[in-house]
Structure formats: C-alpha cells, structure tokens
Design an enzyme around this catalytic site. Structure first.
Site, PDB file in Angstrom:
ATOM      1  N   GLU A   6       0.822  -1.214   0.000  1.00  0.00           N
ATOM      2  CA  GLU A   6       0.000   0.000   0.000  1.00  0.00           C
ATOM      3  C   GLU A   6       0.858   1.267   0.000  1.00  0.00           C
ATOM      4  OE1 GLU A   6      -3.085   0.229  -0.496  1.00  0.00           O
ATOM      5  OE2 GLU A   6      -4.188  -1.470   0.344  1.00  0.00           O
ATOM      6  N   GLU A  62      -3.858 -10.710  -0.148  1.00  0.00           N
ATOM      7  CA  GLU A  62      -4.700 -10.611   1.052  1.00  0.00           C
ATOM      8  C   GLU A  62      -6.112 -10.974   0.633  1.00  0.00           C
ATOM      9  OE1 GLU A  62      -4.469  -6.806   3.154  1.00  0.00           O
ATOM     10  OE2 GLU A  62      -2.325  -6.699   2.736  1.00  0.00           O
TER      11      GLU A  62
HETATM   12  C1  IPT Z   1      -5.079  -3.910   3.674  1.00  0.00           C
HETATM   13  C2  IPT Z   1      -3.696  -3.714   4.191  1.00  0.00           C
HETATM   14  O1  IPT Z   1      -2.750  -4.097   3.253  1.00  0.00           O
HETATM   15  C3  IPT Z   1      -3.445  -4.463   5.457  1.00  0.00           C
HETATM   16  O2  IPT Z   1      -2.268  -3.984   6.034  1.00  0.00           O
HETATM   17  C4  IPT Z   1      -4.579  -4.320   6.400  1.00  0.00           C
HETATM   18  O3  IPT Z   1      -4.741  -2.986   6.732  1.00  0.00           O
HETATM   19  C5  IPT Z   1      -5.812  -4.796   5.745  1.00  0.00           C
HETATM   20  O4  IPT Z   1      -6.076  -4.058   4.605  1.00  0.00           O
HETATM   21  C6  IPT Z   1      -7.025  -4.651   6.627  1.00  0.00           C
HETATM   22  O5  IPT Z   1      -6.900  -5.230   7.860  1.00  0.00           O
HETATM   23  S1  IPT Z   1      -5.472  -2.451   2.788  1.00  0.00           S
HETATM   24  C7  IPT Z   1      -7.217  -2.399   2.589  1.00  0.00           C
HETATM   25  C8  IPT Z   1      -7.668  -0.981   2.715  1.00  0.00           C
HETATM   26  C9  IPT Z   1      -7.627  -2.905   1.269  1.00  0.00           C
END
Ligand code: IPT
Length: 954
Positions: free
Chosen positions: A415, A485
C-alpha cells in the site's frame, strides 16, 4: 534570530537512510566466531522531544542515576513509558514529509558491558542491531558511530577499535518519529524501541563478509547445482553430498529438492581463513513459465497467511519460541505459505520456514498508505529524494535474507501507491537476484512485478481472472494470479473460504492466496482483557481493526483457523463415484500420500460403533482413487448412520506427532429422523396456568413457563444477532453492510404483539406479530404447542408481512433457563462454532461442553458460538430435538448485551442462560475489509416453519 538548535538532530528528518552503518550482508544466526548478546536490561531516559537532552550520556562515566530500566529487545511504550498508538493507515502526525512533530518521544538507551575475558584480541568487531523503531543514533564509548532508519532491517557498525576489556558504554538514542516513519505506515501499533536483538560480533581476520548461496534444482535430471559466491575466498563443504568446492565454483550433484512440503536441507559449511559459517542448503528453482509460478517444474498453490509479528505483551519483540509456535501452528493447520506483512520478520523466523517448510513472500519494510488521504500527492515512492532510502531498504532485505530457500518472492512493500522509487527497487532486486520473483500488489499493471496480485477481490472477480477475462495490460494477462490478502479474519469469520478455495482449484492461473491475517494484535490489559485502538486514549485510532487474525492474541486458534485448516487440507475425502466408495484425492503439489495412514469409522447417531484401517495407495500429487469401504458393521440398522474417514500422520514429523489428523471427510449413509410427537394431550386452563402434557403456560399470554421441573423464561421468536465485525463492514465499502441496515431497520428492538391464545382439542396456539417500531414490515408468528404427555412439541410458523428490504441475521427462538445451567451435550456439528459460510470444519458427532466453553472469545464481543446441524441438544435438564436440524447457541447474557459490549470484560453472567435455537443464520462473509457473504448464504425473509420437541431429562 533562531532559537531552535536543529543541526544535532537534523538526521531525524533527513530522507536519507542514515550514515555510518556497514553495507548490508547475509544474516546468519551463528558461526564459530565469538558473539556477545547485548540483550537484557538497559537503562532508559525518555524525553518528550528529540532535542531536549544533551548527548553527554554517551560519554563513559555518565551516571544514569535515576534512569528507568527497560528490557531489550522491547518497546518502551509496552514497559510503562508512554503509550502505544494504533492506526490503520492514518499517520498519527501531520503529513508534511519529511518533517515530524516536535513532540517526538525519544528514548536514550544505555548499556554498560564488559567483554568476556577470553574475547579474542585479534580481528575486528561489529555491532549489530536487528531492529529499532524508527530511528537511532549510536555511540560506543563516547564515539558517534552514526544513525539509521529502517525499523525492521539490520544495521551493523564497525566497533573493534573502540572496545575495551571492561566498562564499554553503548548509548543509543531512539526517536519514535523520523522521516522513516513516513515509509512505515503499516496497519499496526506504533511501537518505538530497540525491539530486536543487539549483538556484538567478533570478526576474526579473514572472516566471512557477504555470501550468496545459489542452490537450484533441475527436476528433469534430479540434480542440484550449488554455487556459493563469497566476498572472501573460502571453501564450501556439504558432507552428505560429498561436495567440497571453492567459493564461486559451481557443482552439480543428485539431490533431494527443497519444497515447503518436503523441506530437505543439506548441512554445509562456508569456511574462510578466519571463520566457519554453517549453511543450511535447500535446492529449489523458482521460475515463471507458461504464465505460472513453478517450483521445481510444478505450479504451486499458496495456502497462505499474512503474518505480522505479534505478542500480546512484547509487541513485535518476539522470542524464538514464539516464532516457532507460529510456524508449528501454521504447519499443523495445513498452511503452506507466509507473506511477511509488511516488513522482513526477525531473521530467525525465516530459518524456521526453511526448516519446517513454508513458502515465503518476504516483504520490504515499506508502506506509505496515509498519502492516499491526499490522493497520493507527495508520496515518497514517487519522489527521487527518497529513492536512496527505498533502495537501502530493498538491499537490506534482499542481502539479509537471500540465502533462505523458503523465500520465493520479494515484495516491494504494501500500500505505497505507485512511483519511480518502486520501479527502482524492483529493477535493483531483479538485477541482484534473478532466482526469485518480484511482488507488489499496488502495481496494477504489473510493470515492475512478476505476478498479478490483488487484495480482497470478490469470488466473482477472482473467477473472471481465473478465466482470463479480466483484461488489463498485455503483460498482466500473461501472469499468474495470487490474492496477497483475502478473507479478512476480523472477529467472527472469515466467511466464504471454501468458495474461494473451489475457485482457486478450478483455474490454473489462480495460485492461491494469503488470508488476512495471522494474529490479533490485542495488547494484554489488566482491566480490559485485550486492549485495541482507542484503549490508550489515542486521539486518532482505528479501534479493533487490528484484531483480525486467525489466532487470538495469545495464539489460541480461532474458529477461522480451524475452518481454513479444513478448507485447505491437502487430501480431499469425499463420496466416491459408485456406491460404497470414498474418493481420496491428493491435493499436495509435491508429496505423495505415503506419509499418511487412513482410517475409517462408522457412526450410528453420532456414536462410533466400529473403526478400522483404510488402505490407500501412495497417490501422486493430483491423483485420486475411489476406494471401497468395508461392509457396514452388522446390527446397525436404525438411527442416522455415516462413515468418517481420517488421514493421519504415520510417523512423528518435525511439526506434529504421529497420529496428527491432516484431513477428514464424512459420508452420510442415512439421514436424521426427528422423533414424532403424537398430539394426544389436551391443553387445560387452570386458575393460574395452562397445562399441556409436561408443560405449563401463563394463561393470559400463552408464554411457556415450565417443562416438568425446568423453569423456562421468555421463549419467543428471535431474529437479532450481536453485530459481527463483518456485519458492520467498513466505511470504504460500497456494498451494503447488513449490520447497519439491521440496526436502521430496528431488528435489535423488535416488538412482540400478542394476538390470541387459543386452546384447541390437541394444541395450544399462540398468535403474535413481531415487528420493529416505525416499520410496516413484520413477521406473523404462530407458536403451536402439542404434546404426547411426555414430550412437548413447538412448531413455529413465520409469515412475512410488508416490505422486507433486508435479510435476517437469524431466525429462531430464544428462551432463558436457570443461571445454574452449565453442562451441554449435543449431536450435530462440532466441536466448534459454525455459520452458513464457515461450516466446513464442523464435524457431525456427539459433543459436550460447558456454557462458558461454548463462547468464542473474540477480542471485541460479537455473535459467536453457534453449533450447526444440531439434531438434539441437552441443556439445563431438557433434551431438545429439532425438525429439521437447527443452529444451537447458549450464553450467560442476552444477544443485546453481547452487542453492546466493547471488551470481554464487559460481559458478566446474569441469572439466566439464554438459549437460541435457530432455523436459519445469515452468512458471515468478510466485509470488514472485503466482500460480504455470497448471496446463497443470505437469510432471506420468506415463510418458514420449524419445530422443536422438548423432553425433561431428569
Ligand atoms: C489492507 C492492508 O494491506 C493491510 O495492512 C490491512 O490494513 C488490511 O487491509 C485490513 O486489515 S489495505 C485495505 C484498505 C484494502
């Protein structure tokens, strides 16, 4: 006239990575050279700003009189000095790069040490810091060694010329905020301190400097090629392979390859004139071929997790045993891959990944997420002034970790938007290490990267990507896909894992994903159980968004981890193609099934009546076989019957003992048949009550008051659940978040209007209408009670009226039992909780629990603990049978109390145990950061009828 003396601390706000440190090099835990750990108790003086105190503390002879003590590795804010701050992506200071606030907690750390008497006097010595957040300046015996940033990266300084036999004064000034903080905006607690090891390393003359182990595997010839480049001349020996070659020379020999499933490591030594460094060599080749990530010639499917370093008391200062616990837990739960979100972990963690077998995406310590608030304007990754800092971070990661076979991809960070700095990092990494792939999710066109990576894409989109219908640049279309993720494991959930896995397994291009995330970052707290954002009075915070892991802060597996374990199990066991057969499929990428023994058992009404071994051939990866099951045990006619097949480890492994279950499946033979209750009793109206069979009711309201000697309270329709984090969704979701709709609609404040109580010949019928204030929509609800004299049966009919624009959280009944109620037995899904889209791990059987153990201790309390497919349950002196099967839960507080609790400690037992028997539950989904439940898991409002029969058990 200027008052601020900024020059001495100018480095804090300097975009440069620092000065004085040695170039990065490969990290190794030990060698035959001496080392001295400087971990332990240090003195600490905390100042509110970076420049309030002079640096005379660095001079030998300084009296640290009233300074506090802190443990290194550690964070001072977790040791009683100041407080931690949790933000997701917002910078907790004004965004004015590279400037930081004047209020900049600064910890002066002091440690006085003697050299061991036999510390060699020849050669040199190096001082190594494995991690300091966020910026440090270092002095030894009064000499300024330099300063550095890059919190989760090592920094070394030459110190031999400064050392004395005794009374060495090591002084480290640590600033919480620095220019580096702009590059470290990961979603986590801000935790300043010297949080990884500090070590003094003796460097004998002729000792090892940097070295690069290249160990590839040719899957066609079965040979490995080893070449170790070393900055210092030396020889490499690998006794098991009879290898003895000079550094820089390559040798090809037959080997067993390294994979995450078969982590074969060869012990070797790199010997230079002055040092012998042990090597653990794993031969494997990672390539991009035919649009796929292949290791040793085969595509791999990542069944991964995102792992932050976390300990509920020590924060990111993890000891080796905690790291090992993470690896063992992952292996035991069938996880095969880790993304080190969002920074290189303690290097010892990667040693463990090599040893136990996990694929690793090693991610650089880089995130600038907060710049999204200003449309990425001034983003450091697109500003050449910051590029040296970015390249320094890339090099410190790659050089440190390049000798780990487990690392198969380098990730530029997380990010951080897009920009030239990222491109420069990718180019440098590609040039330095062509044996691995480069990953960065933010590079939507894959200009700099080797894999198309996304986060939180919906099932439907992932499927389109699998079908190559996603478009994108020409380059991207040629690349494999991963979800770096997905499945946000916040609170109850994630839902939909099985559906993702089915899609991953259906399309070659989809090479799996990494659940967000491994562990809840809850901080152990004397009054709150576990604290989360806001609990330390932070002016800006993101609440419990940091509690989104598959394990609780104390590493107890959550139901989400058990669900994931089942969904990704490497052997599929299902109904075979012909009657009486079971289909076993080997879903490993590399291993055959020879490490597993299979056993069958046969259950009647959930009780095992016979068990035996099931011979299964050592199927190769991808193969399946339909195997004939034995004749069902004799004399097992009545009741519900089923097979359970389990795959168990045949021998002890490094990560689990012999007998550890790796996979299981159940094959139904006959279905559940609810007992029939003949309506033969007549309801009788007495002076104080209505009697029907064993039950009594209030005469005016028709409310159930007792069944035999069991008092029952408040039985009525229930459609509400304490909102889960996934029900609540997030502010940035465009999709509907049912949690807030349910609240707007008023499902937490339903009113029950009594229309009639009718005593018939063989039934007591209570007609009601259940609806929230201010809405026309309601549920006409009829409770029909019958009895055969012993059993009491309730049939609930629900007819929706009006315009229902929302699905229901749940549909069922609830009632209160005496507070002394404790023991629970049931026949149904278990042992843990399950919801419509989190039910894969729910195993049909007989289970027992206490009311307290039925609760899942989510850090922020929310709906939890339902057991699926329950045929019957015994609780509080009642046996309850369902027609059809039902969802069962019981707790010492109401759903409304559960809903208002912010921490576990807000929940206290009342004088009732509240039981929910649900005909339906709405799915869980993953909308706290991803998609909501798939439509097939929505509990739509439609006419429904369901029954329960009650029998007093004592
Ligand atoms: C995503 C991040 O990469 C991760 O660090 C964490 O924040 C997660 O979301 C949520 O728990 S970013 C998200 C805004 C798509």
């Amino acid at each position: 006239m200027s008052f601020r003396t900024t020059t001495a601390i100018a480095y804090v706000e300097d975009v440069s990575p620092g000065s004085g440190a040695l170039p990065p090099r490969a990290w190794y835990a030990f060698s035959d050279a001496r080392s001295l750990s400087l971990n332990g108790s240090w003195r600490l003086r905390l100042s509110p700003t970076a420049d309030t105190e002079d640096d005379s503390f660095a001079e030998p002879g300084y009296e640290a009189g009233n300074w506090a003590e802190v443990t290194v590795p550690g964070h001072w804010v977790l040791q009683g000095h100041g407080s931690p701050i949790y933000t997701n992506h917002l910078y907790p200071f004004p965004v004015d790069p590279p400037r930081v606030p004047t209020e900049n907690p600064t910890g002066d750390h002091l440690r006085v040490f003697d050299l061991p008497s036999d510390w060699p006097s020849d050669g040199q010595s190096v001082l190594r810091f494995d991690g300091v957040e966020s910026c440090a300046r270092v002095w030894l015996n009064g000499t300024d060694l330099g300063e550095f940033k890059g919190s989760r990266l090592p920094h070394e300084f030459t110190v031999g010329h400064l050392l004395r036999p005794g009374g060495n004064v090591l002084a480290v000034r640590v600033h919480q905020w620095s220019a580096g903080s702009y590059l470290e905006d990961q979603d986590q607690w801000w935790l300043p301190g010297i949080f990884r090891d500090v070590t003094l390393l003796h460097r004998p003359a002729g000792s090892v400097l940097d070295f690069f182990v290249h160990a590839s595997y040719d899957h066609v010839t079965g040979e490995g090629t080893l070449k170790v480049d070393s900055d210092v001349d030396g020889r490499i020996t690998v006794p098991a392979l009879a290898v003895d070659v000079a550094a820089g020379e390559s040798v090809t020999v037959p080997v067993e390859p390294w994979t995450a499933e078969t982590p074969k490591l060869y012990d070797g030594v790199l010997a230079t004139e002055g040092e012998r460094v042990p090597l653990r060599i794993g031969f494997r080749t990672v390539i991009l071929e035919d649009g796929l990530i292949k290791v040793n010639g085969r595509p791999v499917l990542f069944k991964g997790v995102n792992r932050h370093e976390w300990h509920p008391e020590q924060g990111r200062a993890l000891d080796l045993e905690t790291m090992r616990e993470d690896v063992l837990l992952m292996k035991r739960h069938n996880i095969n891959a880790v993304r080190t979100s969002h920074y290189p972990p303690h290097p010892a963690f990667l040693d463990l990944c090599d040893e136990y077998g996990l694929w690793v995406i090693d991610e650089c310590d880089l995130e600038t997420h907060g710049f999204t608030e200003q449309s990425w304007r001034d983003n450091p990754v697109d500003d050449d002034r910051w590029t040296p800092a970015l390249l320094d971070r890339a090099a410190r990661m790659v050089e440190r970790d390049k000798n780990h076979p487990s690392v198969v991809m380098w990730s530029l960070g997380n990010e951080a938007g897009t920009g030239r700095g990222l491109t420069a990092m990718a180019a440098w990494i590609h040039g330095r290490d062509s044996s691995r792939l480069v990953h960065y999710e933010g590079d939507g066109d894959c200009r700099d990267t080797d894999v198309y990576s996304r986060m939180y894409a919906s099932h439907a989109e992932v499927e389109r990507i699998g079908q190559e219908l996603d478009g994108g640049t020409h380059k991207r279309r040629q690349l494999p896909f991963i979800l770096c993720e997905y499945a946000h494991a916040m609170g109850n959930g994630p839902g939909g894992l099985a559906d993702y896995q089915r899609i991953f397994e259906s399309y070659e291009r989809l090479q799996g994903g990494f659940v967000w995330e491994w562990i809840d970052h809850g901080i152990k707290h004397a009054d709150l159980g576990y604290a989360y954002g806001g609990d330390f009075g932070e002016e800006l915070h993101d609440g419990n968004f940091c509690c989104d892991g598959l394990v609780f802060p104390d590493r107890t597996p959550s139901p989400g981890l058990l669900e994931y374990q089942k969904v990704i199990e490497p052997v599929r066991i299902e109904v075979g193609g012909t009657d009486g057969t079971v289909r076993v499929t080997n879903r490993h990428d590399f291993a055959d099934l020879s490490a597993l023994a299979f056993e069958w058992s046969y259950q009647v009404d959930g009780e095992t009546v016979e068990a035996g071994a099931l011979p299964v051939p050592a199927l190769a990866p991808g193969e399946s076989a339909d195997l004939t099951l034995p004749e069902p045990p004799a004399g097992t006619r009545g009741g519900e019957r089923q097979w359970t097949i389990r795959a168990l480890l045949t021998t002890d492994t490094s990560w689990a003992p012999k007998g550890h279950p790796v996979a299981w499946g159940q094959l139904p033979v006959t279905a559940w048949q609810a007992p029939s209750v003949t309506a033969s009793s007549r309801p009788v109206l007495g002076e104080r009550q209505i009697t029907l069979g064993p039950a009594t009711f209030a005469p005016r309201t028709g409310a159930l008051t007792s069944i035999g000697k069991v008092a029952v309270d408040g039985l009525r329709l229930d459609v509400f659940r304490a909102a889960t984090d996934n029900d609540n969704g997030t502010s940035w979701q465009d999709g509907v978040c049912f949690g807030s709709l349910w609240r707007t609609f008023g499902l937490h404040r339903m009113r029950h209007r009594l229309d009639s109580v009718e005593l018939g010949d063989d039934a007591l019928t209570v007609r009601t209408r259940v609806a929230p204030a201010a809405r026309e929509a309601g549920l006409a609800t009829v409770y029909r009670w019958t009895s055969d004299g012993t059993r009491l049966k309730l049939t609930v009919s629900v007819t929706p009226e009006g315009d229902w624009q929302v699905p229901l959280p749940r549909l069922g009944i609830r009632f209160g039992l005496a507070g002394s109620t404790d023991h629970v037995r049931w026949f149904g899904g278990g042992p843990g909780e399950a919801y419509p889209d989190t039910r894969s791990a729910s195993m049909l059987g007989r289970w027992e629990s206490t009311v307290d153990e039925l609760q899942t201790p989510y850090v922020r309390p929310q709906e939890n603990g339902a057991r699926a497919d329950v045929r019957w349950a015994e609780i509080g002196g009642l046996r309850i049978e369902g027609d059809p099967e039902f969802w069962f839960s019981a707790r010492r507080w109401t759903n409304e109390q559960l809903d208002t609790a912010a921490h576990r400690t807000d929940l206290t037992a009342g004088d009732r145990v509240w039981v929910n028997l649900d005909h339906g539950q709405h799915g869980i989904g993953s909308q706290s950061c991803g998609p909501g439940p798939l439509s097939q898991y929505h509990l739509l409002v439609q006419p429904a009828e369901f029954s329960f029969s009650f029998l007093e058990t004592k």
